[in-house]
Design an enzyme around this catalytic site. Structure first.
Site, PDB file in Angstrom:
ATOM      1  N   LYS A 159       1.010  -1.285   0.080  1.00 44.95           N
ATOM      2  CA  LYS A 159       0.037  -0.025   0.040  1.00 44.95           C
ATOM      3  C   LYS A 159       0.770   1.352   0.031  1.00 44.95           C
ATOM      4  O   LYS A 159       1.895   1.200   0.387  1.00 44.95           O
ATOM      5  CB  LYS A 159      -0.857   0.136   1.253  1.00 44.95           C
ATOM      6  N   GLY A 165      -8.188   5.355  -1.512  1.00 45.01           N
ATOM      7  CA  GLY A 165      -8.962   5.079  -2.628  1.00 45.01           C
ATOM      8  C   GLY A 165      -8.343   4.205  -3.457  1.00 45.01           C
ATOM      9  O   GLY A 165      -9.003   3.636  -4.694  1.00 45.01           O
ATOM     10  N   GLY A 166      -7.606   3.306  -3.031  1.00 42.48           N
ATOM     11  CA  GLY A 166      -7.095   1.991  -3.746  1.00 42.48           C
ATOM     12  C   GLY A 166      -5.887   2.359  -4.525  1.00 42.48           C
ATOM     13  O   GLY A 166      -5.513   1.365  -5.308  1.00 42.48           O
ATOM     14  N   HIS A 209     -15.335  -3.826   5.864  1.00 44.60           N
ATOM     15  CA  HIS A 209     -14.712  -2.592   5.952  1.00 44.60           C
ATOM     16  C   HIS A 209     -15.944  -1.761   6.896  1.00 44.60           C
ATOM     17  O   HIS A 209     -16.776  -1.536   6.280  1.00 44.60           O
ATOM     18  CB  HIS A 209     -14.517  -1.953   4.472  1.00 44.60           C
ATOM     19  N   GLU A 276     -11.200   4.237   9.709  1.00 40.84           N
ATOM     20  CA  GLU A 276     -11.693   3.034   8.998  1.00 40.84           C
ATOM     21  C   GLU A 276     -10.946   1.846   9.941  1.00 40.84           C
ATOM     22  O   GLU A 276      -9.839   1.888  10.246  1.00 40.84           O
ATOM     23  CB  GLU A 276     -11.099   3.169   7.594  1.00 40.84           C
ATOM     24  N   ARG A 293     -11.128  14.044   6.049  1.00 46.06           N
ATOM     25  CA  ARG A 293     -11.845  14.930   5.161  1.00 46.06           C
ATOM     26  C   ARG A 293     -13.496  14.441   5.412  1.00 46.06           C
ATOM     27  O   ARG A 293     -13.526  13.378   6.070  1.00 46.06           O
ATOM     28  CB  ARG A 293     -11.498  14.750   3.757  1.00 46.06           C
TER      29      ARG A 293
END
Lengths: 498, 189
Positions: A159, A165-166, A209, A276, A293
């Site tokens: 990552k 956002g992947g 998630h 998350e 955000r």
């Protein structure tokens, strides 16, 4: 309170923020690229300023220009929306230096959470559970990489340290894929975030998630606004979000909420943010990251808590205390969001560009559509492919699903391919209906939207709609050309009569 | 032509439509049924025949009555296809001629048996990893594209030599644009 706020964004989120500002009696100023001159967010704003150029880098990412515009138009604050500069600490800092209020957390909090590596270390210190992994501040040599990957155990995720956002993320199932994945993630991260650093993380099988909306103010108060389940993802991009999460009973929800607030307190978080987590099948949860955000999926929280998160953001940024306490917050009913993308599910989900020949979102009780497009909008390659967010609310998950299915069935988009039918198929899947979902749901249950049946109604309409072209005229009179001036098929000449 | 002439003024449309994503064409026919109304037709699709009526049609939209059921519809012509929205689904049809021309080139855009690597999506060329004369193995990365923030690597479908690079880094390309040409080495070469 502010009298004027500049929205440094475009599309549906700029439209959505403008509405709240205007409801609060604040003038909404926006910016637009050359491609967005006729965009909905410009039409809805009280004033609009041009950013010369088309690409994001030339326009919505030009922090210097945005600050100049805000100052010259007399805005006191800038709302960055999501994406673009919303998680850019330098921009937040530059706003402050220019005497403008950045509607979001402090540059220090953005910096601390924006770097996924340091964020994870910080959370570990604060006692929040984290996923096993490995990271480095420097460059990684191949042998260290191999050794650490071995220690964590495959499969692992590579990552981007600055990611989201992947983007800049790769799944590695075995050692043979490691070097290439590391290089690709690094390159993608460099292109997207100007930061090539990536890290390794244990890949947890079939996780949910589950994220918590957090909110802090400048008076030491921090609360959470419950969870959002965002397990339905494709290529790490969320496509369906809902709240409440069916896997959370009250004790676990409370434990995760407390961990989220602890995370907020650990960094002295102000304004809206999202913590998350991933929730594994045993019920254990791990910290993933903090998004500093307003999230794309914030409306499901708004519909179930009956709070306007943008209004709260503006109030907190203006120095007011949070407009709600933890005790005053509760969850009412069930809300779900589907992201409507211009993409082609029958062709590897490649982006679909073109003019929206018809864009008719559904309306009715419990239905909210956040969008930045209208019939006639050109969908270009320059910006995100999301056309709209379809959000519905109902008293229970069961009713919510029925309402979402109804709303999707009444959503008309012509001119570009969309994922609307794909979403309908997901919502009809028995495992989805049962709430047995996880982030690999779509890999495990591939959705095939190809249907053997061709609707008789559709064929009849196609025949009727093309009746002036090639039908009677070619077949009957043998003079197909004479009618071409009034034919919708003029440029194609492709239709043949037999 | 004689038969066609006899039908003049009666037959409104007789088309062969191919639903997108399939290769099975459907023959459809539409004939006015003045006795039943101004916008009434006999509709035939394959062996299936029924009465239809178009009610309250406007630009690109209307209502269709079929078997006593009235449904709203929307349609638009996009590229060489007609898009029809009815009952929550969008259907795409193309004419027999368009199907034929497409079928003759019906390989996925970027998997090129001919050695022509084309853009599978509109976007920006991020990086070109090969030059003319380079030898590549099957699976070697050739070009990296970015579209709507998604990165995609185009790879060589077979071992070959790069004969031409038709794109430039930083440039926007259309879907289907030729990017790289490859040539399979001759036997033993």
């Amino acid at each position: 309170m502010f009298r004027k706020v500049l929205i440094a964004n475009r599309g549906e989120i700029a439209v959505r923020i403008a509405q709240t500002l205007q409801e609060m009696g604040i003038r909404a100023a926006v910016v637009y690229s050359d491609a967005d001159r006729t965009a909905l967010h410009v039409a809805r704003a009280d004033e609009a300023y041009r950013l010369v150029g088309v690409t994001a880098a030339e326009t919505y990412l030009r922090g210097d220009r945005l600050i100049e515009i805000a100052r010259s138009c007399g805005a006191e604050a800038i709302h960055p929306g999501y994406g673009f500069l919303s998680e850019n600490a330098e921009f937040a800092q530059a706003c402050g230096d220019a005497g403008l209020v950045f509607i979001g957390p402090t540059p220090a909090a953005i910096r601390a959470m924006g770097d996924k590596i340091s964020a994870k270390r910080l959370m570990q210190k604060a006692g929040v559970p984290v996923v096993p992994g490995w990271s480095t501040d420097g460059d990684a040599d191949a042998s260290t990489l191999r050794r650490e990957a071995q220690r964590i155990g495959y499969p692992i995720l590579v990552k981007a340290a600055a990611g989201g956002g992947g983007k800049g993320m790769r799944l590695v199932r075995g050692e043979s894929e490691l070097a290439a994945a590391f290089e690709a993630a690094s390159r993608e991260s460099k292109a997207a975030f100007s930061d090539h650093r990536v890290f390794l993380e244990k890949y947890i099988d079939r996780p949910r998630h589950v994220e918590f909306q957090i909110f802090g103010d400048h008076h030491g108060r921090a609360v959470h606004l419950f969870e959002r389940e965002c397990s339905i993802q494709r290529r790490y991009q969320k496509i369906i979000e809902e709240t409440p999460c069916v896997a959370l009973f009250p004790e676990r929800r409370a434990a995760m909420g407390e961990a989220a607030v602890a995370a907020a307190r650990a960094i002295g978080y102000t304004n809206a943010g999202t913590v998350e987590f991933i929730l594994d099948e045993s019920g254990a949860f791990y910290f993933l990251e903090v998004n500093t955000r307003l999230q794309v999926e914030h409306p499901v929280t708004e519909l179930t808590t009956h709070r306007d998160l943008v209004a709260a953001q503006v109030r907190v940024a203006a120095g007011e205390p949070l407009p709600f306490t933890q005790d005053a917050l509760s969850q009412d009913g069930h809300a779900m969001e589907c992201r409507i993308y211009a993409e082609d599910p029958e062709n590897q989900f490649l982006p679909s560009i073109g003019t929206l020949r018809r864009f008719l979102p559904p309306a009715g009780p419990g239905i909210r559509v956040d969008t930045g497009v209208t019939t006639g909008t050109q969908v270009s390659v320059h910006y995100d492919a999301m056309l709209a967010k379809l959000i519905v609310w109902a008293g229970s998950r069961h009713e919510c699903l029925a309402r979402m299915r109804w709303a999707l069935r009444h959503f008309v988009v012509l001119g570009v391919r969309t994922n609307i039918e794909y979403l309908q198929h997901i919502l009809a899947h028995p495992e989805f209906v049962a709430g047995r979902i996880h982030t690999h749901f779509l890999d495990e249950h591939p959705i095939s939207i190809a249907s053997a049946d061709v609707s008789r109604e559709a064929l009849a309409v196609a025949a009727w709609a093309s009746r002036g072209d090639g039908g009677l005229h070619l077949a009957g009179s043998g003079d197909g050309e004479s009618d071409e001036a009034v034919s919708p098929w003029r440029s194609t000449r492709g239709w043949r009569a037999y | 032509m004689a038969i066609d002439a006899r039908l003049e003024g009666i037959l409104m449309a007789r088309l062969v439509l191919t639903p997108a994503g399939t290769t099975v064409p459907v023959e459809v026919e539409l004939q006015p049924d003045r006795a039943s109304g101004e916008n009434a037709f006999r509709f035939r699709a394959g062996r299936d025949e029924c009465a239809i009526e178009i009610i309250g049609s406007g630009e690109g939209e209307g209502r269709l009555a079929l078997d006593g059921r009235v449904v709203p519809f929307y349609y638009a012509t996009v590229d060489e296809q007609i898009e029809v929205w009815v009952d929550g689904c969008t259907y795409r049809f193309e004419s027999a001629a368009a199907t034929r021309s497409r079928r003759s080139a019906s390989r996925p855009a970027h998997i090129a048996a001919s050695g022509e690597i084309t853009a599978p999506m509109p976007g920006t060329i991020q990086k070109i990893l090969v030059g003319p004369g380079d030898r590549v193995a099957a699976g070697d990365a050739l070009v990296v594209m970015i579209s709507m923030k998604m990165e995609m690597t185009l790879s060589a479908p077979f071992a070959s030599t790069v004969t031409a690079v038709e794109c430039r880094a930083g440039r926007l390309v259309e879907m289907g644009a030729l990017l790289v040409t490859l040539k399979e080495p001759a036997d033993g070469g």
